[in-house]
Design a protein around this motif. Structure first.
Motif, short mmCIF file in Angstrom:
data_model
loop_
_atom_site.label_atom_id
_atom_site.label_comp_id
_atom_site.label_asym_id
_atom_site.label_seq_id
_atom_site.Cartn_x
_atom_site.Cartn_y
_atom_site.Cartn_z
N VAL A 19 33.38 -1.48 -31.18
CA VAL A 19 31.96 -1.80 -31.06
C VAL A 19 31.27 -0.77 -30.16
O VAL A 19 30.20 -0.24 -30.50
CB VAL A 19 31.75 -3.22 -30.49
N ARG A 23 28.51 1.95 -31.62
CA ARG A 23 27.11 1.86 -31.19
C ARG A 23 26.51 3.25 -31.03
O ARG A 23 25.32 3.46 -31.33
CB ARG A 23 27.01 1.11 -29.86
N TRP A 24 27.31 4.21 -30.59
CA TRP A 24 26.81 5.58 -30.41
C TRP A 24 26.56 6.27 -31.76
O TRP A 24 25.75 7.19 -31.83
CB TRP A 24 27.80 6.39 -29.60
N SER A 26 25.62 4.61 -34.60
CA SER A 26 24.72 3.83 -35.45
C SER A 26 23.38 4.53 -35.70
O SER A 26 22.86 4.50 -36.82
CB SER A 26 24.46 2.45 -34.83
N ILE A 32 20.85 0.76 -38.27
CA ILE A 32 20.13 0.03 -37.24
C ILE A 32 19.21 -0.99 -37.88
O ILE A 32 18.78 -0.84 -39.02
CB ILE A 32 19.31 0.98 -36.34
N VAL A 45 18.46 -2.42 -33.19
CA VAL A 45 19.77 -2.96 -32.83
C VAL A 45 20.82 -2.41 -33.79
O VAL A 45 20.65 -2.48 -35.01
CB VAL A 45 19.78 -4.50 -32.88
N PRO A 46 21.91 -1.84 -33.29
CA PRO A 46 22.95 -1.28 -34.16
C PRO A 46 23.58 -2.33 -35.07
O PRO A 46 23.82 -3.46 -34.66
CB PRO A 46 23.99 -0.73 -33.17
N CYS A 48 26.69 -2.37 -36.41
CA CYS A 48 28.06 -1.86 -36.49
C CYS A 48 29.11 -2.91 -36.17
O CYS A 48 30.30 -2.62 -36.21
CB CYS A 48 28.24 -0.67 -35.54
N PHE A 200 29.45 -9.03 -27.47
CA PHE A 200 28.22 -8.24 -27.53
C PHE A 200 27.10 -8.95 -28.30
O PHE A 200 25.96 -8.48 -28.26
CB PHE A 200 28.49 -6.89 -28.21
N ASN A 201 27.42 -10.03 -29.01
CA ASN A 201 26.46 -10.62 -29.94
C ASN A 201 26.01 -12.02 -29.56
O ASN A 201 24.89 -12.43 -29.89
CB ASN A 201 27.07 -10.63 -31.35
N CYS A 211 23.23 -7.14 -28.39
CA CYS A 211 23.01 -5.70 -28.39
C CYS A 211 23.66 -5.05 -29.61
O CYS A 211 23.55 -3.83 -29.81
CB CYS A 211 23.55 -5.07 -27.11
N VAL A 212 24.35 -5.85 -30.43
CA VAL A 212 24.97 -5.38 -31.67
C VAL A 212 24.89 -6.51 -32.69
O VAL A 212 25.06 -7.68 -32.34
CB VAL A 212 26.45 -4.99 -31.45
#
Length: 358
Positions: A19, A23-24, A26, A32, A45-46, A48, A200-201, A211-212
């Motif tokens: 994850v 994110r980097w 995405s 996104i 928001v990514p 991924c 993260f979700n 954030c994902v």
């Protein structure tokens, strides 16, 4: 058991690492999610999370000796569903194209893995080529339906992933109960990978918002794998009764069917987008997004527990089906009540105020 816990922990860690790395990527990959009239969130928001889950899940199955005892049909179908979801996240594919591809993938999955002979228990005895054809068709509809049901459930932070985790807990319990040793580690690894994503979700006191996101790749992929696992548990005359297994996924299934019926009654496509999902209506009724997710996840978990206990104590399938109908009626009553109240509030807000002067 210690070995299972260690490998599950490794799957969770691997999922979180993927994850963070994805994110980097995405933004340059254009994976996104941007807010619009239906998606109310802050910033890009990514998308991924789903890719990370399946990279961890597949990776753990490749590097361990306890991998899932399935053929290449399962992995091929899973990869195709996830790839289709990635393309949809990137380019927004037409609904008809997605649906046609999902049907073909479901047909290939069931045929390649030798499924489609779901057990109905004592509900309805079925035998012969015609019965097998009907059960095969039901299996295809179930796979495609669950793919879309999980996709439609992915509308609030933590919801689709949380429901998947609650369902996988009960699938793991049933796998242990029935002695399906070839599924124990894979289900535990997938559950752990989903847990890594939920860090993260899922909203919590330590995280104000996701954030994902799963993305269509994640939601449709989870739906496909869970559908496969349920068909696998119900396969053949000695399989677990399919109606009882439906309890594990009844909430997303009922919400999807209800939504499609309401859209058809409004003379709209059943695949069209709107804000009439159960989670949207709960938020519109005054609940916070976090409370909405946790309540639906809890109810889904309790429904899965009903299915597990029904199988454990061999409850007649007529009773289990009756319970499913009760869930559907309760859901419909709640949805209609909330929609009626929402329309009344909108009408009052649109009506001009009249002041009497004496």
């Amino acid at each position: 058991m210690v070995f299972l816990l260690l490998e599950s922990s490794a799957s969770l860690v691997l999922s979180t690492v993927f994850v963070v790395l994805l994110r980097w990527l995405s933004v340059p990959l254009h994976l996104i999610d941007l807010p619009d009239h239906r998606k109310i969130h802050e910033g890009a928001v990514p998308l991924c999370g789903g890719i990370a889950i399946f990279m961890a899940f597949a990776g753990m199955n490749l590097i361990t000796a306890n991998g899932m005892d399935v053929g290449p049909g399962f992995w091929s179908a899973t990869l195709l569903v996830v790839a289709l979801g990635v393309l949809d996240d990137r380019f927004t594919l037409p609904a008809r194209v997605r649906f046609a591809a999902q049907v073909l993938i479901a047909l290939a999955l069931i045929a390649a893995e030798g499924l489609g002979r779901i057990s109905l228990g004592d509900l309805l005895p079925m035998a012969g080529p015609a019965a097998y054809g009907l059960l095969f068709a039901i299996s295809v509809v179930f796979v495609v339906g669950l793919i879309n049901a999980w996709n439609m459930a992915d509308g609030v932070d933590g919801l689709a992933g949380g429901i998947a985790a609650s369902t996988l807990v009960w699938i793991l319990a049933l796998v242990l109960l029935t002695g399906e040793d070839g599924l124990v580690f894979p289900v535990a690894a997938l559950l752990a990978a989903v847990g890594g994503f939920l860090v993260f979700n899922l909203r919590s006191p330590w995280r104000a918002r996701a954030c994902v996101y799963l993305g269509d790749a994640g939601s449709t992929g989870l739906g496909a794998i869970i559908a496969y696992l349920i068909l696998r548990l119900s396969d053949g005359a000695d399989g677990l009764p399919f109606p009882s297994l439906l309890w594990l996924v009844i909430l997303p299934v009922v919400d999807t069917l209800s939504l499609m019926v309401r859209r058809l009654l409004d003379h709209r496509s059943p695949m069209s987008a709107d804000r009439r999902h159960l989670h949207h209506l709960m938020i519109d009724s005054g609940l916070s997004p976090a409370a909405t997710s946790y309540i639906i996840i809890l109810v889904s978990f309790l429904c899965g527990g009903v299915g597990y206990l029904g199988l454990l104590f061999a409850v007649p399938q007529q009773v289990m089906v009756g319970g499913l109908l009760l869930v559907a009626v309760t859901h419909s009553a709640f949805v209609l009540a909330v929609e009626t109240a929402t329309h009344r509030r909108a009408d009052r807000a649109a009506s001009p105020s009249i002041k009497l002067q004496i």
